[in-house]
Design a protein around this motif. Structure first.
Motif, mmCIF file in Angstrom:
data_model
loop_
_atom_site.group_PDB
_atom_site.id
_atom_site.type_symbol
_atom_site.label_atom_id
_atom_site.label_comp_id
_atom_site.label_asym_id
_atom_site.label_seq_id
_atom_site.Cartn_x
_atom_site.Cartn_y
_atom_site.Cartn_z
ATOM 1 N N CYS A 128 -27.520 -46.520 15.734
ATOM 2 C CA CYS A 128 -26.513 -45.516 15.377
ATOM 3 C C CYS A 128 -25.114 -46.110 15.512
ATOM 4 O O CYS A 128 -24.861 -46.940 16.379
ATOM 5 C CB CYS A 128 -26.630 -44.286 16.278
ATOM 6 S SG CYS A 128 -28.173 -43.368 16.074
ATOM 7 N N LYS A 129 -24.215 -45.637 14.669
ATOM 8 C CA LYS A 129 -22.836 -46.099 14.677
ATOM 9 C C LYS A 129 -22.053 -45.544 15.871
ATOM 10 O O LYS A 129 -21.111 -46.171 16.354
ATOM 11 C CB LYS A 129 -22.158 -45.669 13.368
ATOM 12 C CG LYS A 129 -20.729 -46.139 13.191
ATOM 13 C CD LYS A 129 -20.177 -45.660 11.848
ATOM 14 C CE LYS A 129 -18.752 -46.144 11.645
ATOM 15 N NZ LYS A 129 -18.194 -45.645 10.356
ATOM 16 N N ALA A 130 -22.435 -44.377 16.331
ATOM 17 C CA ALA A 130 -21.661 -43.658 17.356
ATOM 18 C C ALA A 130 -21.451 -44.499 18.612
ATOM 19 O O ALA A 130 -22.396 -45.081 19.149
ATOM 20 C CB ALA A 130 -22.351 -42.349 17.718
ATOM 21 N N THR A 131 -20.204 -44.525 19.055
ATOM 22 C CA THR A 131 -19.862 -45.206 20.301
ATOM 23 C C THR A 131 -19.703 -44.214 21.445
ATOM 24 O O THR A 131 -19.532 -44.613 22.594
ATOM 25 C CB THR A 131 -18.559 -45.995 20.134
ATOM 26 O OG1 THR A 131 -17.523 -45.104 19.678
ATOM 27 C CG2 THR A 131 -18.723 -47.118 19.118
ATOM 28 N N GLU A 132 -19.766 -42.950 21.127
ATOM 29 C CA GLU A 132 -19.651 -41.903 22.150
ATOM 30 C C GLU A 132 -20.833 -40.950 22.004
ATOM 31 O O GLU A 132 -20.950 -40.232 21.007
ATOM 32 C CB GLU A 132 -18.327 -41.144 21.996
ATOM 33 C CG GLU A 132 -18.024 -40.218 23.155
ATOM 34 C CD GLU A 132 -16.596 -39.666 23.102
ATOM 35 O OE1 GLU A 132 -16.324 -38.706 23.835
ATOM 36 O OE2 GLU A 132 -15.781 -40.204 22.335
ATOM 37 N N LEU A 133 -21.717 -40.972 22.998
ATOM 38 C CA LEU A 133 -22.896 -40.122 23.022
ATOM 39 C C LEU A 133 -22.785 -39.188 24.225
ATOM 40 O O LEU A 133 -22.776 -39.645 25.369
ATOM 41 C CB LEU A 133 -24.179 -40.954 23.128
ATOM 42 C CG LEU A 133 -24.454 -41.947 21.992
ATOM 43 C CD1 LEU A 133 -25.659 -42.822 22.336
ATOM 44 C CD2 LEU A 133 -24.670 -41.229 20.670
ATOM 45 N N LYS A 139 -26.174 -45.539 26.201
ATOM 46 C CA LYS A 139 -25.126 -45.145 27.147
ATOM 47 C C LYS A 139 -24.693 -43.701 26.879
ATOM 48 O O LYS A 139 -23.771 -43.440 26.122
ATOM 49 C CB LYS A 139 -23.939 -46.100 27.040
ATOM 50 C CG LYS A 139 -22.921 -45.914 28.148
ATOM 51 C CD LYS A 139 -21.812 -46.949 28.061
ATOM 52 C CE LYS A 139 -20.791 -46.740 29.174
ATOM 53 N NZ LYS A 139 -19.691 -47.743 29.096
ATOM 54 N N TRP A 140 -25.359 -42.777 27.543
ATOM 55 C CA TRP A 140 -25.055 -41.347 27.419
ATOM 56 C C TRP A 140 -24.138 -40.908 28.562
ATOM 57 O O TRP A 140 -24.222 -41.432 29.662
ATOM 58 C CB TRP A 140 -26.336 -40.539 27.500
ATOM 59 C CG TRP A 140 -27.212 -40.628 26.289
ATOM 60 C CD1 TRP A 140 -28.209 -41.541 26.066
ATOM 61 C CD2 TRP A 140 -27.174 -39.773 25.146
ATOM 62 N NE1 TRP A 140 -28.802 -41.295 24.849
ATOM 63 C CE2 TRP A 140 -28.185 -40.227 24.264
ATOM 64 C CE3 TRP A 140 -26.384 -38.678 24.765
ATOM 65 C CZ2 TRP A 140 -28.426 -39.621 23.022
ATOM 66 C CZ3 TRP A 140 -26.626 -38.064 23.552
ATOM 67 C CH2 TRP A 140 -27.627 -38.536 22.683
ATOM 68 N N SER A 141 -23.311 -39.943 28.282
ATOM 69 C CA SER A 141 -22.575 -39.272 29.354
ATOM 70 C C SER A 141 -23.048 -37.828 29.411
ATOM 71 O O SER A 141 -23.390 -37.236 28.389
ATOM 72 C CB SER A 141 -21.065 -39.342 29.127
ATOM 73 O OG SER A 141 -20.674 -38.713 27.929
ATOM 74 N N TYR A 142 -23.071 -37.291 30.620
ATOM 75 C CA TYR A 142 -23.587 -35.933 30.866
ATOM 76 C C TYR A 142 -22.514 -35.127 31.603
ATOM 77 O O TYR A 142 -22.502 -35.120 32.837
ATOM 78 C CB TYR A 142 -24.871 -35.997 31.692
ATOM 79 C CG TYR A 142 -25.995 -36.777 31.047
ATOM 80 C CD1 TYR A 142 -26.908 -36.156 30.208
ATOM 81 C CD2 TYR A 142 -26.141 -38.143 31.274
ATOM 82 C CE1 TYR A 142 -27.964 -36.866 29.620
ATOM 83 C CE2 TYR A 142 -27.174 -38.870 30.701
ATOM 84 C CZ TYR A 142 -28.076 -38.219 29.868
ATOM 85 O OH TYR A 142 -29.101 -38.941 29.293
ATOM 86 N N LYS A 179 -24.746 -42.314 10.946
ATOM 87 C CA LYS A 179 -23.397 -42.613 10.448
ATOM 88 C C LYS A 179 -22.284 -41.934 11.251
ATOM 89 O O LYS A 179 -21.104 -42.190 11.013
ATOM 90 C CB LYS A 179 -23.286 -42.191 8.981
ATOM 91 C CG LYS A 179 -24.199 -42.967 8.026
ATOM 92 C CD LYS A 179 -23.790 -44.415 7.911
ATOM 93 C CE LYS A 179 -24.618 -45.161 6.887
ATOM 94 N NZ LYS A 179 -24.241 -46.594 6.784
ATOM 95 N N ALA A 180 -22.632 -41.075 12.204
ATOM 96 C CA ALA A 180 -21.616 -40.345 12.976
ATOM 97 C C ALA A 180 -20.813 -41.285 13.869
ATOM 98 O O ALA A 180 -21.349 -42.241 14.428
ATOM 99 C CB ALA A 180 -22.283 -39.262 13.820
ATOM 100 N N GLU A 181 -19.507 -41.008 14.009
ATOM 101 C CA GLU A 181 -18.649 -41.764 14.926
ATOM 102 C C GLU A 181 -18.909 -41.351 16.372
ATOM 103 O O GLU A 181 -18.836 -42.170 17.294
ATOM 104 C CB GLU A 181 -17.170 -41.517 14.592
ATOM 105 C CG GLU A 181 -16.756 -41.908 13.181
ATOM 106 C CD GLU A 181 -16.664 -43.403 13.006
ATOM 107 O OE1 GLU A 181 -16.431 -44.114 14.004
ATOM 108 O OE2 GLU A 181 -16.816 -43.872 11.856
#
Length: 222
Positions: A191-196, A215-218, A171-173
């Motif tokens: 997952c709801k999150a659009t920013e990982l 789509k992860w950012s590091y 449920k996290a944004e």
């Protein structure tokens, strides 16, 4: 005919245990597999019945497969990938072999406990199994908090396990984490999150990014 018994030596690292589930499944076609976990994470047995405690292993087993630390035999290779290299199994569809029996009641309780009902960033700074600590306490990364959303920090709460955080995760944004077992859960479930965002402990994402499809950012750090 009775199958020979195989002991899988990978007793800790929740992420490692999730990662090698395909190995366990494939080898179970030939062996009666026993995969014991450390007492500190024995709660996993309730969610993943193919795991066991050390007390349930019939010693001595016919064969032992040591996956913990196997990367020492493969210099220059990616650490997690070496677990599959040593048994000549393709890892690429490993997510299909992870089967977690969720406790929805616990998930609802925990969600109600930590969430205010407002949109939130889930911050996951801790890593390592419970007994893996420094002199100052549990291993923890400094991860930035949101200034526009509520922040929920994933932490040990008595009576709940990592897997009981699944509703909070879904449920996290936004999710900001260090490289730990939570990444496998995020990959496994919608997952709801659009920013990982992952702040890797290794100064480089090359050791882990190949394992994940979302789509992860590091962010780089020094």
């Amino acid at each position: 005919m009775t199958k020979p018994q195989l002991l899988i030596d990978q007793p800790a690292g929740i992420g490692d245990i999730l990662w090698i589930q395909k190995i366990t499944k494939v080898l179970s076609e030939k062996y009666e597999v026993f995969h014991p976990v450390k007492d500190s994470i024995s709660w996993m047995v309730d969610y993943m019945p193919n795991l066991c405690t050390i007390k349930e292993v019939p010693f001595p087993c016919d064969k032992v497969l040591k996956l913990d630390g196997i990367d020492a035999l493969y210099p220059g290779k990616r650490i997690m990938e070496t677990k599959y290299l040593c048994v000549n199994i393709d890892w690429k569809d490993y997510l299909e072999y992870i089967n977690i029996k969720r406790n929805k009641e616990k998930e609802e309780e925990l969600f109600s406990l930590v969430s205010s009902g407002k949109p939130y960033r889930l911050v996951c700074p801790y890593y390592g199994t419970p007994e893996t600590k420094t002199s100052s306490g549990a291993l923890k990364m400094d991860i930035p908090l949101s200034t526009s959303l509520d922040n929920i920090e994933m932490r040990n709460i008595e009576g709940y396990t990592l897997f009981d955080w699944l509703k909070v995760i879904q449920k996290a944004e936004e999710i900001y984490t260090t490289d730990s077992a939570i990444m496998f859960l995020i990959e496994l479930y919608p997952c709801k999150a659009t920013e990982l965002v992952c702040y890797t402990r290794r100064h480089s994402s090359k050791e882990i990014e190949y394992m994940f499809n979302k789509k992860w950012s590091y962010p780089e750090w020094i």
